[in-house]
Design a protein around this motif. Structure first.
Motif, PDB file in Angstrom:
ATOM      1  N   ARG A 138     -40.982   5.958  29.743  1.00 12.97           N
ATOM      2  CA  ARG A 138     -41.418   7.457  29.387  1.00 12.97           C
ATOM      3  C   ARG A 138     -41.470   8.436  30.379  1.00 12.97           C
ATOM      4  O   ARG A 138     -41.406   7.827  31.711  1.00 12.97           O
ATOM      5  CB  ARG A 138     -42.709   7.470  29.009  1.00 12.97           C
ATOM      6  N   ARG A 157     -44.060  14.471  29.457  1.00 14.11           N
ATOM      7  CA  ARG A 157     -45.538  14.483  29.197  1.00 14.11           C
ATOM      8  C   ARG A 157     -46.347  15.634  29.699  1.00 14.11           C
ATOM      9  O   ARG A 157     -46.905  16.363  28.816  1.00 14.11           O
ATOM     10  CB  ARG A 157     -45.796  13.145  29.511  1.00 14.11           C
ATOM     11  N   THR A 187     -39.075  14.018  21.010  1.00 18.30           N
ATOM     12  CA  THR A 187     -39.694  13.466  22.051  1.00 18.30           C
ATOM     13  C   THR A 187     -41.238  13.522  22.029  1.00 18.30           C
ATOM     14  O   THR A 187     -42.005  12.759  22.277  1.00 18.30           O
ATOM     15  CB  THR A 187     -39.394  14.225  23.584  1.00 18.30           C
ATOM     16  N   ARG A 240     -42.229  11.125  19.164  1.00 18.43           N
ATOM     17  CA  ARG A 240     -42.080   9.760  19.635  1.00 18.43           C
ATOM     18  C   ARG A 240     -43.641   9.343  20.191  1.00 18.43           C
ATOM     19  O   ARG A 240     -43.991   8.127  20.118  1.00 18.43           O
ATOM     20  CB  ARG A 240     -41.108   9.728  20.735  1.00 18.43           C
ATOM     21  N   TRP A 241     -44.431  10.276  20.848  1.00 20.31           N
ATOM     22  CA  TRP A 241     -45.426   9.815  21.753  1.00 20.31           C
ATOM     23  C   TRP A 241     -46.620  10.438  20.909  1.00 20.31           C
ATOM     24  O   TRP A 241     -47.810   9.866  21.440  1.00 20.31           O
ATOM     25  CB  TRP A 241     -45.292  10.438  23.211  1.00 20.31           C
TER      26      TRP A 241
END
Lengths: 202, 202, 202, 202
Positions: free
Chosen positions: C15, C20, C54, C57-58
């Motif tokens: 990641r 993030r 993205t 995905r998290w």
DNA sequence: CATTAAGCGAGACGGTACGTCTAGTCTTATG
DNA sequence: CATAAGACTAGACGTACCGTCTCGCTTAATG
């Protein structure tokens, strides 16, 4: 080997050809079934199984969809004739034009667009640039080749002749609503030919 | 003394002429200002200071209002000419027709209605019965009188001639969007006359 | 020398920490600027320069992003005090709580999450398990240590006391919207102390 | 004899009471069935058998509908008690408040609105002015009358007491999510009474 | 050293709901 | 009894996000 454009649901291929085709077909069908007022973006989306946003992404309005749906149908259906005999060519061409305008699905699309163009100058411009003028040019070629062959005199007014031949057909379709039988289109050509014969004999 | 029909807000006088006139004028104005799509029942009601219900009571749709607004403008503006000289009469008539269609307010209404008629068979029928066919008849009279005078042969095809003369003008207005100058309308008549001359000489 | 995790655009490092952090910051900023309704996945993606995928995905939803953005801010800002003097510690703690809730960015995030938790039981559960209950436990420790020191009686009801002290602060913040000045929090503690004194004197 | 408000479909009676009631009931039902996110204007319109435009005509947003739906339910359900015995009155009132917030439909509406108010300052203001502050005032009356009766001292801080009593209940409902049993509310009152006894004995 | 495979930015897709607009219907109070 | 007023149901408009789905690129670890 695979086809050039693969099936997909939105990705980096760019635009979905499947969605595009479904939209155009749905628009065509709706016009045929319910008329111009029945062609709505929501209706097209529902029938095509497509999201409204997909339509708005690629077409700014419903008339653009119809312009797109018209596609090259006009070119295909109204291919001018060139057999070396002008009067025969004109007879065949005007018959074909009459049949296209009064008896075909793309002809119905064209009539709807010409109608809408009376309210919408932008549409009018696009319709002329993309469809009407190119077709007019193809029609002019027929006459210019006849001039080259000597069937028509050198100073012949191509534009005036087309307005009188083609215009009369459109007039019956759009204004009087009269049918456009073969007798009518042949009559137009007969009158045209008679006139030329007179000119030549002077 | 006062005008025959007094202003009133619902009463036993019967229909309000003031409301009728205000609606027709508002419809006309909206068409001129915003185009056909800008003509809405709500818009007309607001501008005319009239209730929507009053409009729906007397007109079934907005196109009927425009038909009504067209009124006898066509008859007035397109009075055929009869001076006893066909070619001069035709030249004058076609010039007037071109000016009416391209340069007058009622002409704009007619164009909008002809456009809308492409989507609306009921409107097409009413438009033809109430305006186009009567005008066509007036045009035919011009030619029939020329036949009676001997300017045209006995078997002359009046309908075909009108389709070629008048149709060419409408075609430029509705389809190609080209201007319709005097040179064009005179050219139409010149070609027509030449053709007749040729026929007569046979 | 280099940072432990290098910038990259997708690779086998796992990641992307940069992505993030950008997402969490964007979410925070959007909440501060436009409020909860202005926090959208699309908006976060655009502002963070990150692909929607993205994010998905998290994080399963935008509230999970805010939960994540809250991080350990609550732990940091609301570290309980333990100076050995309960009333002083409570005064300091409640002042800090009031300032956190009404005057800090992470406090605004918490308020938004508590608000949203009223509509979303899953969020409510996660919010409580991850943030509210641990903090409650830290608050309870303050009181339990006072019991151990003999400042409070052995059978003292810690939960009830916290509901009355902390609850009154949250109530003003969430329900009445009144400010929570030092006079108020100190008043809470004064009443609490008076009550204990009374009990002790019995 | 006829009812004061007759059934109608839009007319000069003004607003349709039938439509209003159907909208409020539909909003209530949707909140109960699907939660706050399930309350949509389209959903309300569909369930109430009402046009979206009718909703937008009378309410600017869905939270205003819920505010309206809350109506006087809070007043009705949370009528303060005045038997002349403060501790008994408080016990009864807080039990009723707890049951309202955790176990009634209008309580669920209120919780949803308080939650949403965390994201929406305008809603927060309206909610407070129209519902929370009036109720707070009714609560204050309970205490003020006890002061008048001499059950509480003259300088008694009514606001602080309400923040501690009522605030603790709201805190459990909105923040910790713990149940609010009778033992809890009675415990609040017991602690409050003990505190007053201590003060009085000084 | 070439291959592999995971995370990435990008962005089109099918959907849902938004809030607005106009249509056409209906019911009053006014004159 | 026609009017102005205006609320009503109905449904399309064009927009904003949702959550899903490729796709081609980048990059480190693997073989």
């Amino acid at each position: 080997m695979s086809s050039e454009v693969r099936r997909h649901h939105g990705n980096r291929h760019g635009r979905s050809e499947a969605a595009r085709a479904a939209v155009l077909e749905a628009a065509d069908d709706l016009l045929a079934e319910k008329g111009f007022a029945g062609v709505t973006i929501e209706g097209i989306a529902a029938r095509a199984g497509v999201a409204k946003q997909t339509i708005y992404r690629w077409w700014p309005s419903k008339v653009e969809i119809l312009l797109d749906a018209l596609g090259s149908d006009m070119v295909t259906a109204l291919e001018p004739v060139d057999s070396g005999d002008l009067s025969g060519d004109l007879r065949r061409y005007l018959r074909r034009l009459a049949r296209f305008l009064t008896g075909s699905d793309p002809g119905a699309v064209l009539r709807a667009l010409v109608g809408q163009a009376q309210h919408d100058p932008d549409l009018a411009a696009r319709l002329r640039v993309e469809h009407l003028q190119p077709q007019r040019e193809r029609e002019a070629v027929m006459l210019r080749e006849a001039i080259a062959r000597g069937e028509l005199p050198a100073g012949f007014d191509v534009d005036l002749a087309l307005d009188r031949l083609v215009g009369a057909v459109y007039y019956r379709v759009l204004v009087t609503g009269e049918p456009v039988p073969v007798a009518f289109t042949d009559g137009l050509v007969a009158a045209f030919v008679a006139e030329q014969g007179q000119s030549a004999s002077r």
